[in-house]
Design a protein around this motif. Structure first.
Motif, mmCIF file in Angstrom:
data_model
loop_
_atom_site.group_PDB
_atom_site.id
_atom_site.type_symbol
_atom_site.label_atom_id
_atom_site.label_comp_id
_atom_site.label_asym_id
_atom_site.label_seq_id
_atom_site.Cartn_x
_atom_site.Cartn_y
_atom_site.Cartn_z
ATOM 1 N N ARG A 177 52.696 30.796 41.125
ATOM 2 C CA ARG A 177 52.334 31.826 42.115
ATOM 3 C C ARG A 177 51.350 32.823 41.513
ATOM 4 N NH1 ARG A 177 54.256 36.954 43.349
ATOM 5 N NH2 ARG A 177 54.032 37.569 45.551
ATOM 6 N N THR A 178 51.615 33.256 40.291
ATOM 7 C CA THR A 178 50.727 34.206 39.624
ATOM 8 C C THR A 178 49.324 33.631 39.483
ATOM 9 O OG1 THR A 178 52.577 35.176 38.397
ATOM 10 C CG2 THR A 178 50.361 35.549 37.519
ATOM 11 N N ARG A 179 49.247 32.376 39.073
ATOM 12 C CA ARG A 179 47.933 31.752 38.889
ATOM 13 C C ARG A 179 47.227 31.519 40.218
ATOM 14 N NH1 ARG A 179 48.631 27.483 33.771
ATOM 15 N NH2 ARG A 179 48.527 29.132 32.185
ATOM 16 N N TYR A 180 47.967 31.170 41.256
ATOM 17 C CA TYR A 180 47.355 31.018 42.583
ATOM 18 C C TYR A 180 46.705 32.325 43.024
ATOM 19 C CZ TYR A 180 48.267 26.423 44.665
ATOM 20 O OH TYR A 180 48.212 25.082 45.006
ATOM 21 N N LEU A 181 47.437 33.427 42.881
ATOM 22 C CA LEU A 181 46.899 34.711 43.308
ATOM 23 C C LEU A 181 45.664 35.091 42.493
ATOM 24 C CD1 LEU A 181 50.219 36.716 43.834
ATOM 25 C CD2 LEU A 181 48.686 35.825 45.600
ATOM 26 N N ALA A 182 45.695 34.813 41.186
ATOM 27 C CA ALA A 182 44.541 35.126 40.335
ATOM 28 C C ALA A 182 43.331 34.283 40.712
ATOM 29 C CB ALA A 182 44.910 34.899 38.867
ATOM 30 N N VAL A 183 43.565 33.003 40.995
ATOM 31 C CA VAL A 183 42.469 32.109 41.381
ATOM 32 C C VAL A 183 41.880 32.528 42.723
ATOM 33 C CG1 VAL A 183 41.957 29.748 42.127
ATOM 34 C CG2 VAL A 183 43.214 30.130 40.008
ATOM 35 N N LEU A 184 42.744 32.896 43.675
ATOM 36 C CA LEU A 184 42.261 33.348 44.984
ATOM 37 C C LEU A 184 41.437 34.627 44.849
ATOM 38 C CD1 LEU A 184 45.378 32.716 47.261
ATOM 39 C CD2 LEU A 184 43.136 31.640 47.484
ATOM 40 N N PHE A 185 41.884 35.537 44.010
ATOM 41 C CA PHE A 185 41.126 36.766 43.794
ATOM 42 C C PHE A 185 39.763 36.452 43.178
ATOM 43 C CE2 PHE A 185 39.825 40.297 41.050
ATOM 44 C CZ PHE A 185 39.785 41.331 41.973
ATOM 45 N N GLY A 186 39.757 35.559 42.201
ATOM 46 C CA GLY A 186 38.489 35.172 41.583
ATOM 47 C C GLY A 186 37.536 34.547 42.584
ATOM 48 N N GLY A 187 38.065 33.701 43.473
ATOM 49 C CA GLY A 187 37.228 33.087 44.505
ATOM 50 C C GLY A 187 36.687 34.104 45.486
ATOM 51 N N ALA A 188 37.531 35.075 45.864
ATOM 52 C CA ALA A 188 37.075 36.124 46.790
ATOM 53 C C ALA A 188 35.949 36.948 46.166
ATOM 54 C CB ALA A 188 38.257 37.017 47.164
ATOM 55 N N CYS A 189 36.064 37.256 44.878
ATOM 56 C CA CYS A 189 35.000 38.016 44.198
ATOM 57 C C CYS A 189 33.717 37.200 44.110
ATOM 58 C CB CYS A 189 35.459 38.412 42.796
ATOM 59 S SG CYS A 189 36.663 39.750 42.767
ATOM 60 N N ALA A 190 33.839 35.902 43.840
ATOM 61 C CA ALA A 190 32.649 35.046 43.794
ATOM 62 C C ALA A 190 31.995 34.962 45.168
ATOM 63 C CB ALA A 190 33.023 33.652 43.298
ATOM 64 N N GLY A 191 32.819 34.868 46.224
ATOM 65 C CA GLY A 191 32.277 34.854 47.579
ATOM 66 C C GLY A 191 31.578 36.156 47.928
ATOM 67 N N LEU A 192 32.145 37.279 47.471
ATOM 68 C CA LEU A 192 31.514 38.588 47.690
ATOM 69 C C LEU A 192 30.186 38.671 46.936
ATOM 70 C CD1 LEU A 192 31.637 41.468 48.828
ATOM 71 C CD2 LEU A 192 33.015 42.112 46.840
ATOM 72 N N ALA A 193 30.148 38.105 45.740
ATOM 73 C CA ALA A 193 28.895 38.071 44.976
ATOM 74 C C ALA A 193 27.837 37.265 45.719
ATOM 75 C CB ALA A 193 29.152 37.466 43.599
ATOM 76 N N GLY A 194 28.253 36.143 46.302
ATOM 77 C CA GLY A 194 27.325 35.338 47.088
ATOM 78 C C GLY A 194 26.819 36.087 48.312
ATOM 79 N N ALA A 195 27.723 36.833 48.964
ATOM 80 C CA ALA A 195 27.311 37.624 50.128
ATOM 81 C C ALA A 195 26.269 38.666 49.737
ATOM 82 C CB ALA A 195 28.533 38.307 50.742
ATOM 83 N N GLN A 196 26.405 39.233 48.540
ATOM 84 C CA GLN A 196 25.417 40.206 48.072
ATOM 85 C C GLN A 196 24.041 39.559 47.923
ATOM 86 O OE1 GLN A 196 23.605 40.685 45.183
ATOM 87 N NE2 GLN A 196 23.232 42.897 45.115
ATOM 88 N N LEU A 197 24.026 38.302 47.493
ATOM 89 C CA LEU A 197 22.747 37.613 47.306
ATOM 90 C C LEU A 197 21.999 37.440 48.622
ATOM 91 C CD1 LEU A 197 23.697 34.779 44.756
ATOM 92 C CD2 LEU A 197 22.354 36.848 44.318
ATOM 93 N N SER A 198 22.721 37.037 49.686
ATOM 94 C CA SER A 198 22.051 36.728 50.949
ATOM 95 C C SER A 198 21.946 37.909 51.900
ATOM 96 C CB SER A 198 22.778 35.572 51.654
ATOM 97 O OG SER A 198 24.120 35.917 51.954
ATOM 98 N N LEU A 199 22.621 39.022 51.580
ATOM 99 C CA LEU A 199 22.574 40.186 52.468
ATOM 100 C C LEU A 199 21.929 41.412 51.834
ATOM 101 C CD1 LEU A 199 26.138 39.994 54.099
ATOM 102 C CD2 LEU A 199 23.980 39.109 55.000
ATOM 103 N N VAL A 200 21.785 41.417 50.503
ATOM 104 C CA VAL A 200 21.211 42.575 49.819
ATOM 105 C C VAL A 200 20.051 42.154 48.917
ATOM 106 C CG1 VAL A 200 21.650 44.508 48.246
ATOM 107 C CG2 VAL A 200 23.426 43.787 49.857
ATOM 108 N N TYR A 201 20.333 41.283 47.976
ATOM 109 C CA TYR A 201 19.322 40.909 46.980
ATOM 110 C C TYR A 201 18.118 40.233 47.629
ATOM 111 C CZ TYR A 201 17.436 39.168 42.562
ATOM 112 O OH TYR A 201 16.620 38.905 41.486
ATOM 113 N N THR A 202 18.385 39.213 48.432
ATOM 114 C CA THR A 202 17.333 38.527 49.200
ATOM 115 C C THR A 202 17.889 38.273 50.591
ATOM 116 O OG1 THR A 202 16.601 37.408 47.186
ATOM 117 C CG2 THR A 202 15.759 36.564 49.272
ATOM 118 N N PRO A 203 17.644 39.156 51.553
ATOM 119 C CA PRO A 203 18.280 39.022 52.872
ATOM 120 C C PRO A 203 17.737 37.852 53.696
ATOM 121 C CG PRO A 203 16.780 40.884 52.844
ATOM 122 C CD PRO A 203 16.824 40.365 51.448
#
Length: 306
Positions: free
Chosen positions: A185-211
């Motif tokens: 359970r601990t590792r699932y939550l950590a992996v999900l958090f890591g994926g959410a942060c990576a997805g947020l980083a991707g959103a920054q690329l297409s909405l801020v860095y290069t819209p």
């Protein structure tokens, strides 16, 4: 001063996705999970954020879609590696390839479209401070989130009971399990958090860095984020320092070309990746520091007693 301010602003914009992706991966690795699929999760976050923004007209809903896409991809990784006990390295590489292919298919109909940029938010009074105000306090919401996330991770890992459990799982999953910690359970939550942060980083690329949507627009940033975690010795605030260092290196190629410096563009484009290799070589020489900070259970599967 105007030129310096413009350069620093571009460095901040370039560094933010690196900081976000590396911070999320740091939490996953602290729990003992090595997810090499950061690149795939980032590119899926970018395309889903851009697509959702185009469909709904709201970049904030696009950010939510990017986070969800990264989290769903990390959930797939979790099912394969934590539940089915697949090899983490092979699964992460497969996740990256899947993300690159799926994003190209999803984003095909959005190629060439003008995107909607996430607008800066000026903080009252603070944004009026000369020089510092426009740099720090007149940024988009994702920048503020990146700083808040890193601060939250630092507090969570070193000041909370749950963070202590997560670090225990990463250091010795068998011992943590014996003490009653739910390792999976601990590792699932950590992996999900890591994926959410990576997805947020991707959103920054297409909405801020290069819209706009450009195929493979993550351009290896996921791999740089993985190197940043090692560079930071799994310490959250060092991720910020490393992220801005790599952001400065990556943005230097653009400004060198703008100033007409006679260096081949191919060499300038390779600078971020050359810097990554150099940093990893330097870290490998400091074996004592690496061994002390590396989570002992990193990359090792855990199979609970039935």
């Amino acid at each position: 001063m105007g030129i310096v301010e413009a350069i620093l602003l571009s460095v901040i914009t370039a560094a933010t996705p690196l900081v976000l992706a590396a911070a999320g991966e740091l939490v996953a690795e602290r729990s003992g999970v090595l997810n090499l699929g950061v690149e795939g999760m980032m590119i899926m976050g970018a395309v889903c954020a851009f697509a959702a923004t185009q469909i709904t007209g709201s970049p904030y809903l696009g950010v939510v879609a990017g986070i969800a896409a990264g989290a769903l991809f990390s959930l797939l990784f979790g099912v394969l590696t934590l539940t089915l006990v697949a090899n983490q390295v092979a699964t992460g590489l497969a996740l990256t390839l899947l993300g690159l292919g799926a994003s190209g298919m999803i984003g095909e109909s959005f190629l060439g479209m003008q995107g909607t940029k996430l607008q800066p938010i000026a903080l009252p009074l603070l944004s009026e401070i000369p020089f510092v105000g426009p740099l720090i306090f007149r940024q988009d919401a994702i920048f503020y989130l990146s700083i808040a996330i890193v601060a939250g991770i630092h507090w969570f890992l070193f000041r909370s009971r749950a963070g202590l459990k997560l670090r225990a799982v990463g250091d010795s999953h068998a011992s943590a399990h014996a003490l009653g910690v739910d390792v999976i359970r601990t590792r699932y939550l950590a992996v999900l958090f890591g994926g959410a942060c990576a997805g947020l980083a991707g959103a920054q690329l297409s909405l801020v860095y290069t819209p706009q949507w450009v195929e493979n627009m993550s351009a290896g940033r996921g791999w740089i984020a993985l190197a940043l975690v090692v560079f930071s010795s799994w310490r959250p605030w060092r991720v910020v320092a490393g992220g801005y260092l790599f952001g400065a290196v990556s943005i230097s190629q653009l400004h060198a070309q703008a100033f007409g410096i006679g260096i081949p563009s191919q060499f300038l484009s390779s600078l971020p990746y050359v810097a990554t290799i150099v940093v990893l070589i330097l870290i490998s020489h400091n074996r004592r520091m690496t061994l002390i900070n590396t989570p002992a259970s990193l990359g090792k599967p855990f199979v609970p007693d039935r």
